[in-house]
Design a protein around this motif. Structure first.
Motif: not given
Lengths: 113, 114
Positions: A103-105, A89, B45, A43, B48, B105-107, B37, B35, B41-43, B33
């Motif tokens: 976040f960024g990519k 990230f 949101f 994670g 919440y 964060f979780g996995q 992904q 998210y 790309q990034g996560p 939270y």
């Protein structure tokens, strides 16, 4: 809205090379800035953070300085190791409210022996 | 291990089916939270919770998505009538208010809609 732009990857380096991953942000107010790392099969983990201008975050040999004048938070490491191979990230959050992360990519780093 | 736990880790479903994911946050964390992904790309949101109250939802969270956090402990994210565009990694994170607000964060749960 708030956003983060980071260097496109992938980045491939040899062990002991110098690493820079660029990150710039757009945000109103004064966000906190973060670098998260995601190792293969794991994670997201917080790598380092800075909460105000000119703060330097550091951890595991990585550093990043919060530069308000250039709206940047570039990640650096003087000598990378194979074990640093991961996706990195850049992210921001605003204090107050949800403090959700933007976040960024992500930038994939591969370090070869 | 007392980190954030997500189940299942992987889910493959047919288009149109409903799916539900579970997140167990770190026990003393009152913030939770979700998210999403997608590849490359990034996560992003989604929503919440502070304790049991859902205080913010992203416009990404269509009417087919619903999240709950009964009793302010674990949370569930349900997607109804799944579409192929829902295929993604769904991440859960938790943190506490005040002091060190680092999000853990979780996995993640990887959803594939076929």
């Amino acid at each position: 809205g708030d956003s983060v732009t980071q260097m496109e990857g992938p980045v491939t380096l040899s062990e002991e090379a110098f690493l820079t991953i660029n990150c710039t942000y757009t945000a109103t107010g004064y966000p906190s800035l973060f670098w998260y790392v995601q190792y293969p099969g794991e994670g997201l983990q917080l790598l380092l953070k800075a909460t105000k201008a000119d703060d330097k975050g550091s951890n595991k040999g990585f550093e990043a300085t919060y530069r308000k004048e250039t709206t940047s938070f570039h990640l650096e490491k003087g000598s990378v190791q194979v074990s640093d191979s991961a996706v990195y990230f850049c992210a921001l959050s605003k204090q107050g409210g949800s403090e959700k992360l933007v976040f960024g990519k992500g930038t994939k780093l591969t370090v070869n022996p | 291990d007392t980190g954030v736990s997500q189940n299942p880790r992987h889910k493959i479903t047919k288009r149109g089916q409903n799916v539900t994911f579970r997140c167990d946050p770190i026990s003393e964390h009152n913030r939770l939270y979700w998210y999403r992904q997608t590849l490359g790309q990034g996560p992003e949101f989604l929503t919440y919770f502070q304790n049991e109250a859902q205080l913010e939802k992203s416009r990404l969270l269509s009417d087919r998505f619903s999240a709950e956090r009964p009793k302010g402990s674990f949370s569930t994210l349900e997607i109804q009538r799944t579409e192929q565009g829902d295929s993604a990694m769904y991440l859960c994170a938790s943190s506490r208010t005040g002091g060190n607000t680092e999000a853990f964060f979780g996995q993640g749960t990887r959803l594939t809609v076929v």
